[in-house]
Design a protein around this motif. Structure first.
Motif, PDB file in Angstrom:
ATOM      1  N   SER A 148       0.827  -1.214   0.000  1.00  0.00           N
ATOM      2  CA  SER A 148       0.000   0.000   0.000  1.00  0.00           C
ATOM      3  C   SER A 148       0.857   1.259   0.000  1.00  0.00           C
ATOM      4  O   SER A 148       0.597   2.194  -0.761  1.00  0.00           O
ATOM      5  CB  SER A 148      -0.928   0.023   1.217  1.00  0.00           C
ATOM      6  OG  SER A 148      -1.920  -0.948   1.097  1.00  0.00           O
ATOM      7  N   SER A 165      -6.584   4.815   3.974  1.00  0.00           N
ATOM      8  CA  SER A 165      -6.540   3.362   3.828  1.00  0.00           C
ATOM      9  C   SER A 165      -7.884   2.681   4.077  1.00  0.00           C
ATOM     10  O   SER A 165      -7.992   1.468   3.930  1.00  0.00           O
ATOM     11  CB  SER A 165      -5.490   2.770   4.775  1.00  0.00           C
ATOM     12  OG  SER A 165      -5.816   3.072   6.107  1.00  0.00           O
ATOM     13  N   ASN A 221      -2.512  -1.981   6.158  1.00  0.00           N
ATOM     14  CA  ASN A 221      -2.419  -0.989   5.086  1.00  0.00           C
ATOM     15  C   ASN A 221      -1.998   0.372   5.625  1.00  0.00           C
ATOM     16  O   ASN A 221      -1.169   1.054   5.019  1.00  0.00           O
ATOM     17  CB  ASN A 221      -3.746  -0.878   4.343  1.00  0.00           C
ATOM     18  CG  ASN A 221      -4.002  -2.051   3.426  1.00  0.00           C
ATOM     19  OD1 ASN A 221      -3.410  -3.111   3.565  1.00  0.00           O
ATOM     20  ND2 ASN A 221      -4.891  -1.877   2.480  1.00  0.00           N
TER      21      ASN A 221
END
Length: 190
Positions: free
Chosen positions: A43, A137, A170
């Motif tokens: 990510s 996220s 993430n």
């Protein structure tokens, strides 16, 4: 025209690799039962790659996530067999969540911090950590865990645990990897 297409194709391929390789490595350290990881570097690396190469490379994030998830749900040998068809919809949803997440994180960074940035002000660091990392996220675990639940892969009783661990992984990937890569690859004259 051809040079532009070649440059754009190279950038998309670079972003594909920037997502796919860390994702495959991330699956190696994931907990077996639910693929949860303490940190999901893909990510943060993907967000940094989109910052450097631009929004036009978001298809690279999509393809990297799609390929990583398809190969995670199925073995390499099953990639073109019926088993893959059972997981292509989930992989498409997860890839869509990854793209929305990367777009959101990069949009927040560019609009609220600016790029290039040295990230030397506490205000910029707070925006990166709290807004880009934690809020940006949210789309990926929401879309990903919901698709896993709707497909019957995870029971509703595990929904919030899976969402939480996906979000934490993430968020930490964005909070840790993105600023390091931005600091390393930002032009020195800034």
């Amino acid at each position: 025209m051809v040079k532009s297409i070649t440059k754009n194709s190279f950038s998309i391929f670079a972003v594909f690799l920037a997502y796919f390789i860390p994702a495959k490595l991330g699956f190696l350290i994931a907990l077996p039962s639910d693929n949860a990881t303490a940190i999901w570097p893909a990510s943060g690396i993907a967000a940094a790659a989109v910052i450097f190469f631009g929004y036009r490379t978001l298809p690279g994030v999509f393809l990297g996530s799609l390929t990583a998830n398809l190969t995670n749900f199925t073995s390499s040998l099953d990639l073109f067999i019926d088993k893959t068809l059972n997981f292509i919809d989930i992989s498409l949803y997860i890839a869509t969540g990854a793209v929305i997440e990367s777009f959101t994180v990069v949009f927040i960074i560019k609009k609220l911090i600016g790029y290039p940035s040295s990230l030397s002000h506490w205000h910029d660091i707070l925006i990166l950590f709290i807004i880009a990392g934690m809020v940006g996220s949210i789309p990926s675990p929401t879309i990903g865990v919901t698709s896993l639940y709707l497909k019957g892969i995870i029971p509703f009783g595990n929904y919030f645990y899976n969402w939480w661990t996906w979000w934490i992984g993430n968020s930490l990937g964005i909070i840790v990897c993105t600023p390091i890569l931005v600091a390393i690859f930002t032009p020195n004259e800034y």
